[in-house]
Design an enzyme around this catalytic site. Structure first.
Site, PDB file in Angstrom:
ATOM      1  N   ARG A 156       0.856  -1.185   0.000  1.00  0.00           N
ATOM      2  CA  ARG A 156       0.000   0.000   0.000  1.00  0.00           C
ATOM      3  C   ARG A 156       0.891   1.232   0.000  1.00  0.00           C
ATOM      4  O   ARG A 156       1.954   1.250   0.613  1.00  0.00           O
ATOM      5  CB  ARG A 156      -0.909   0.036   1.250  1.00  0.00           C
ATOM      6  CG  ARG A 156      -2.140  -0.856   1.171  1.00  0.00           C
ATOM      7  CD  ARG A 156      -3.160  -0.313   0.180  1.00  0.00           C
ATOM      8  NE  ARG A 156      -4.412  -1.049   0.187  1.00  0.00           N
ATOM      9  CZ  ARG A 156      -4.685  -2.102  -0.569  1.00  0.00           C
ATOM     10  NH1 ARG A 156      -3.760  -2.558  -1.403  1.00  0.00           N
ATOM     11  NH2 ARG A 156      -5.861  -2.694  -0.512  1.00  0.00           N
ATOM     12  N   GLU A 197      -2.108   8.344  -4.251  1.00  0.00           N
ATOM     13  CA  GLU A 197      -2.585   7.992  -5.596  1.00  0.00           C
ATOM     14  C   GLU A 197      -4.088   8.259  -5.686  1.00  0.00           C
ATOM     15  O   GLU A 197      -4.805   8.125  -4.699  1.00  0.00           O
ATOM     16  CB  GLU A 197      -2.262   6.524  -5.919  1.00  0.00           C
ATOM     17  CG  GLU A 197      -2.910   5.504  -4.992  1.00  0.00           C
ATOM     18  CD  GLU A 197      -2.512   4.066  -5.342  1.00  0.00           C
ATOM     19  OE1 GLU A 197      -3.431   3.296  -5.705  1.00  0.00           O
ATOM     20  OE2 GLU A 197      -1.323   3.712  -5.236  1.00  0.00           O
ATOM     21  N   HIS A 250      -0.424   0.661  -9.617  1.00  0.00           N
ATOM     22  CA  HIS A 250      -1.210  -0.186  -8.709  1.00  0.00           C
ATOM     23  C   HIS A 250      -1.887  -1.328  -9.487  1.00  0.00           C
ATOM     24  O   HIS A 250      -3.088  -1.562  -9.362  1.00  0.00           O
ATOM     25  CB  HIS A 250      -2.259   0.648  -7.976  1.00  0.00           C
ATOM     26  CG  HIS A 250      -2.718   0.012  -6.689  1.00  0.00           C
ATOM     27  ND1 HIS A 250      -3.174   0.747  -5.615  1.00  0.00           N
ATOM     28  CD2 HIS A 250      -2.796  -1.280  -6.290  1.00  0.00           C
ATOM     29  CE1 HIS A 250      -3.524  -0.068  -4.623  1.00  0.00           C
ATOM     30  NE2 HIS A 250      -3.292  -1.309  -5.020  1.00  0.00           N
TER      31      HIS A 250
END
Length: 467
Positions: free
Chosen positions: A241, A270, A287
Site C-alpha cells: 500500500r 494515488e 497499482h
C-alpha cells in the site's frame, strides 16, 4: 427480496450475482454504482437506504458518512486490504465485513518475481562489468531476499525464493507472536527473522496492510531510520500500500547511496502521485501488480461464496421467506476444474495456465472457473532461473507465447479518453486487459503512451529483454 448495491467495475460481478440468485433460488435486487478512483465518488443514499449488501473496491471509502441511516448489514470488498473501511464503525453497528484476501496472491507474487529476475540480470551485468563471471545459480546462492509480511503473498514468495536457492529472510512480528502463542509444532518459526537480518538483505519486498496505530503500525515503516540501517544497498519493492514506504525518505536514501533502487506499484496519495518520486524509480506501475485475469476470477469466486452465505443467513431473510431446495449442489464446485495430473511443462505454451481457456472456463457460469495449476508456472520459472541463460530464455518463451496466442480485449463500459488523470487512465487500461498472468500482462503493455508512468512501466519489460 434482498437488495444489493455493487460497484459495476468489479469484474464478473453481474454474473456472480445472477448465479447466486439462481443457486439460492432467492430473488436478489441488484443496483449498480460506478466506483471511481477519486475521493469525490458518491453512492446514492437511496441505494443504501434499502441495500442489505454493499460490494465495493478500494476506491470507495466505507465510513460513517456513507453508511449512516443505511440498511447495510454486510460489506464485501473486492480487496485484501481494508484501509478504505472504517472497521470500528462496522463493528459498533454490527455490520459484517468480508474480504477477498489471497485472490491476487499469485499475480503479485509473479510481479515481484519479474522484478527479481530483472534484479538478477542487473546484478549479473554489474559483475561482468567488473570482469567477474558467475552463473545465475551462484548469484542466487549469494543473494538474500527479505520479505516483510508473510501472509498470503509473502508466504508464497517465501516458498518460491526458497526453491530458487536464495537466502530468504521473513519478517512478520504479528504472525510470529501468533505462532509462538499457539506453540504449534506445525508453525514454521524458522521463517521469521529479526529486523537486523532484514537490514542486511540485497532485495527487500513489502507485503503488509497499511495501519496507522498499534505496536506494529506499518505506515512509513520504511522510513529514514529503516533506510539508514541498511547495509547492502538493496532494491526496495513496494506492492503493498502507498504509505508503507516513505517515498521522500527513500529518494533521499537513493541519493545518499543507501539503496540500489526503488520499485513502486503503490503510491502515497494515488492517483495524484509525486512525479519527482516517479522519475527516481527503476520500475513504476499504477497499482496493477494484482491485476490479472486469474486474480479477477479468484476475486469473483470469493465474492460469490460470501454472497451465497449471506443470502442463506437468517440475519438477512427470515426462514419463513426462504424457498427452494437448500440441499442443491453448490455452485462453488463449478469454480474448480477437474483434478489433473501434475504438469511437467517443456515450453511455456504447453502450460494449461497459459493456453486459451476463456471459452472453456466461461461456459456454464459466465464467471470463469478458478485454476488450481498456478504453481506449475512458478515451478517452471524457478527451474528456468537455475539455468545460466534464465532471463533470455524466459523472454524468448514469453515472446513466442504472445506471437502465437494474441489476447483479445473485451468491450468495456469505460471510455479511457474520458479519464483525465494519467495514473487512473493507465490503471483502467490494465484493468480491461485479460491476460491470465501478471507476467503475461507485463509482457504486453501498450507502448503508445508517452506519459512518464507508461515509460517507467515499460522498464520492467526492457529489463527482461523485451523490445
Amino acid at each position: 427480496m434482498i437488495n444489493i448495491a455493487y460497484d459495476e467495475k468489479i469484474p464478473y460481478i453481474e454474473e456472480v450475482i445472477a448465479q447466486c440468485s439462481k443457486q439460492s433460488q432467492l430473488p436478489l435486487s441488484a443496483h449498480a454504482f460506478t466506483g471511481t478512483d477519486t475521493p469525490a465518488e458518491i453512492i446514492e443514499k437511496a441505494q443504501l437506504a434499502t441495500a442489505r449488501v454493499l460490494i465495493v473496491r478500494s476506491v470507495t471509502k466505507v465510513h460513517a458518512d456513507l453508511l449512516l441511516n443505511s440498511a447495510v448489514k454486510i460489506v464485501i470488498t473486492a480487496t485484501a486490504g481494508v484501509d478504505h473501511i472504517d472497521k470500528n464503525y462496522l463493528k459498533k453497528h454490527h455490520i459484517a465485513l468480508k474480504t477477498t484476501h489471497g485472490s491476487n496472491a499469485n499475480a503479485v507474487s509473479e510481479y515481484v518475481l519479474a522484478v527479481f529476475l530483472a534484479y538478477l540480470s542487473a546484478r549479473q551485468k554489474s559483475l561482468e562489468n567488473n570482469s567477474e563471471h558467475f552463473s545465475i545459480k551462484h548469484i542466487l546462492r549469494e543473494t538474500s531476499v527479505a520479505i516483510i509480511g508473510c501472509g498470503n503473498i509473502g508466504s508464497r514468495l517465501y516458498a518460491t525464493f526458497e526453491q530458487l536457492g536464495v537466502n530468504v529472510i521473513g519478517y512478520d512480528p504479528p504472525l510470529l507472536k501468533k505462532a509462538l502463542a499457539h506453540q504449534s509444532h506445525h508453525a514454521k518459526l524458522e521463517r521469521y527473522s529479526s529486523l537486523a537480518e532484514v537490514h542486511g538483505a540485497d532485495f527487500i519486498t513489502f507485503h503488509v496492510p497499511l495501519t496507522h496505530t498499534g505496536q506494529n503500525a506499518t505506515y512509513h515503516m520504511c522510513d529514514e531510520r529503516f533506510l539508514t540501517a541498511l547495509r547492502k544497498k538493496p532494491w526496495i519493492v513496494n506492492t503493498a500500500r502507498g504509505g508503507v514506504v516513505d517515498e521522500i525518505a527513500s529518494i533521499a536514501a537513493l541519493k545518499r547511496g543507501l539503496i540500489g533502487g526503488i520499485v513502486l506499484d503503490v503510491w502515497e496519495g494515488e492517483p495524484k502521485i509525486n512525479l519527482a518520486v516517479l522519475n527516481k524509480t527503476i520500475f513504476a506501475t499504477p497499482h496493477i501488480a494484482g491485476y490479472s485475469k486469474e486474480a479477477s476470477l479468484r476475486t469473483a469466486k470469493k465474492i460469490f461464496d460470501h454472497l451465497l452465505a449471506c443470502v442463506k443467513d437468517d440475519r438477512f431473510l427470515p426462514m419463513t421467506q426462504k424457498s427452494g431446495n437448500q440441499s442443491s449442489p453448490s455452485l462453488t464446485a463449478r469454480f474448480h476444474p477437474p483434478q489433473s495430473e501434475q504438469i511437467k511443462p517443456q515450453k511455456l505454451s504447453n502450460l494449461s495456465l497459459w493456453n486459451p481457456v476463456t471459452m472453456q472456463l466461461e461456459r456454464d457460469v459466465g464467471c470463469p472457473l478458478d485454476c488450481e495449476d498456478d504453481d506449475s508456472l512458478i515451478n517452471w520459472l524457478v527451474n528456468f532461473c537455475l539455468q545460466s541463460s534464465a532471463v533470455p530464455a524466459l523472454t524468448s518463451e514469453l515472446k513466442k507465447y504472445h506471437a502465437t496466442n494474441p489476447q483479445t480485449n473485451k468491450s468495456s463500459k469505460t471510455n479511457l479518453s474520458e479519464i483525465i488523470n494519467p495514473f487512473q487512465r493507465l490503471r483502467q487500461a490494465m484493468r480491461q486487459r485479460h491476460e491470465w498472468s501478471t507476467l503475461s500482462l507485463l509482457a504486453s503493455l501498450d507502448e503508445n503512451s508517452a506519459h512518464p508512468l507508461t515509460t517507467k512501466t515499460r522498464c520492467i519489460i526492457k529489463a527482461l529483454g523485451f523490445k
